[in-house]
Design a protein around this motif. Structure first.
Motif, PDB file in Angstrom:
ATOM      1  N   ILE A  66       0.789  -1.231   0.000  1.00 55.23           N
ATOM      2  CA  ILE A  66       0.000   0.000   0.000  1.00 55.23           C
ATOM      3  C   ILE A  66       0.827   1.291   0.000  1.00 55.23           C
ATOM      4  O   ILE A  66       0.267   2.373   0.165  1.00 55.23           O
ATOM      5  N   ASP A  67       2.141   1.173  -0.164  1.00 56.11           N
ATOM      6  CA  ASP A  67       2.940   2.383  -0.362  1.00 56.11           C
ATOM      7  C   ASP A  67       3.965   2.139  -1.462  1.00 56.11           C
ATOM      8  O   ASP A  67       4.126   1.010  -1.935  1.00 56.11           O
ATOM      9  N   LYS A  68       4.628   3.195  -1.902  1.00 58.00           N
ATOM     10  CA  LYS A  68       5.521   3.094  -3.060  1.00 58.00           C
ATOM     11  C   LYS A  68       6.601   2.038  -2.862  1.00 58.00           C
ATOM     12  O   LYS A  68       6.914   1.267  -3.776  1.00 58.00           O
ATOM     13  N   GLU A  69       7.177   2.015  -1.662  1.00 59.30           N
ATOM     14  CA  GLU A  69       8.292   1.096  -1.406  1.00 59.30           C
ATOM     15  C   GLU A  69       7.865  -0.368  -1.526  1.00 59.30           C
ATOM     16  O   GLU A  69       8.550  -1.178  -2.154  1.00 59.30           O
ATOM     17  N   THR A  70       6.731  -0.700  -0.934  1.00 57.03           N
ATOM     18  CA  THR A  70       6.295  -2.099  -0.993  1.00 57.03           C
ATOM     19  C   THR A  70       5.745  -2.453  -2.368  1.00 57.03           C
ATOM     20  O   THR A  70       5.894  -3.596  -2.824  1.00 57.03           O
ATOM     21  N   ILE A  71       5.129  -1.505  -3.052  1.00 52.07           N
ATOM     22  CA  ILE A  71       4.647  -1.759  -4.410  1.00 52.07           C
ATOM     23  C   ILE A  71       5.827  -2.059  -5.335  1.00 52.07           C
ATOM     24  O   ILE A  71       5.777  -2.985  -6.152  1.00 52.07           O
ATOM     25  N   ASN A  72       6.908  -1.315  -5.180  1.00 48.87           N
ATOM     26  CA  ASN A  72       8.111  -1.579  -5.974  1.00 48.87           C
ATOM     27  C   ASN A  72       8.704  -2.940  -5.625  1.00 48.87           C
ATOM     28  O   ASN A  72       9.171  -3.669  -6.512  1.00 48.87           O
ATOM     29  N   ALA A  73       8.680  -3.279  -4.342  1.00 45.49           N
ATOM     30  CA  ALA A  73       9.190  -4.588  -3.914  1.00 45.49           C
ATOM     31  C   ALA A  73       8.338  -5.701  -4.515  1.00 45.49           C
ATOM     32  O   ALA A  73       8.855  -6.737  -4.954  1.00 45.49           O
ATOM     33  N   GLY A  74       7.020  -5.488  -4.539  1.00 41.91           N
ATOM     34  CA  GLY A  74       6.125  -6.478  -5.126  1.00 41.91           C
ATOM     35  C   GLY A  74       6.407  -6.706  -6.599  1.00 41.91           C
ATOM     36  O   GLY A  74       6.338  -7.838  -7.097  1.00 41.91           O
TER      37      GLY A  74
END
Length: 242
Positions: free
Chosen positions: A34-42
């Motif tokens: 739900i934030d940029k960092e985790t979306i990029n990790a996903g």
């Protein structure tokens, strides 16, 4: 609480409604970044062909809202939780505002290196700001709050985490009571936490039968969750028999 939990990174409404008739009174969808960092990790996780939800940051609330209301349209009385991953505690507030979403769940559980390397997933348990993080989420949340943690992570005091969660106002402690080298749940850990805190415990790990579900409750859990035993979209037993 008889909870159907996310497995292998991904559980949606369509999957959940197939299993609710086995006797679940709650489902957890996710995990969602739900934030940029985790979306990029996903996005990096997807590159190695692991199943993963992947939505733009400005669409994720709408996606979760649709999943929640799809489940509620079929089973109005089911409890719905959304398992969420974020480096920052701030995005949880907007997700908690979704109508009909009963619980937001902080993911301190995933062990994918793309997530742990940014201080998310199980590495959350080692963050120096964990207490402030939890207080921010619980203070701002419009729904109840759960913390899903992986047990027996090296360098982590599980009981201390449970106490911090309770002190910060977390409503549910969802424990994957795994233990390295043991092909069964760490029931003694469940017992210890239940005896030394008053937080509502949802016990998870190796619940593949009614006997294991009963054992989890006997050792002090208030409820239990089932994940991998239901990964094929069916369950080999009925929870209504408990």
């Amino acid at each position: 609480m008889k909870l159907l939990a996310p497995m292998a990174g991904i559980t949606n409404g369509e999957f959940a409604i197939k299993l609710i008739p086995y006797g679940f009174n709650a489902v957890s969808i996710g995990g969602y970044d739900i934030d940029k960092e985790t979306i990029n990790a996903g996005a990096e996780i997807l590159k190695r062909n692991r199943k993963e939800f992947h939505y733009p940051e400005d669409k994720i609330k709408e996606v979760i809202n649709d999943e929640v209301n799809f489940i509620k349209s079929k089973y109005p009385n089911i409890i719905v939780s959304a398992n969420l991953r974020a480096v920052s505690p701030i995005p949880f507030k907007k997700i908690s505002e979704i109508d009909n979403l009963d619980i937001i769940e902080i993911n301190c559980h995933c062990r994918q290196p793309e997530l742990t390397s940014i201080g998310c997933g199980q590495s959350m348990l080692k963050r120096h700001d964990l207490e402030d993080y939890l207080k921010t989420v619980t203070r701002n949340s419009k729904s109840k709050v759960s913390l899903k943690m992986r047990a027996n992570v090296e360098g982590v005091d599980d009981l201390e985490i449970a106490k911090i969660a309770e002190e910060c106002g977390v409503d549910y402690l969802h424990i994957d009571a795994m233990k390295k080298g043991v092909h069964d749940a760490d029931y003694d850990l469940i017992k210890k936490i239940s005896e030394e805190t008053n937080i509502y415990i949802i016990g998870n790990n190796s619940i593949t039968s009614l006997e294991n579900a009963k054992k989890m409750l006997e050792y002090g859990a208030d409820g239990f969750s089932i994940a991998r035993a239901a990964i094929q979209g069916k369950l080999g037993f009925k929870l209504t028999e408990l």
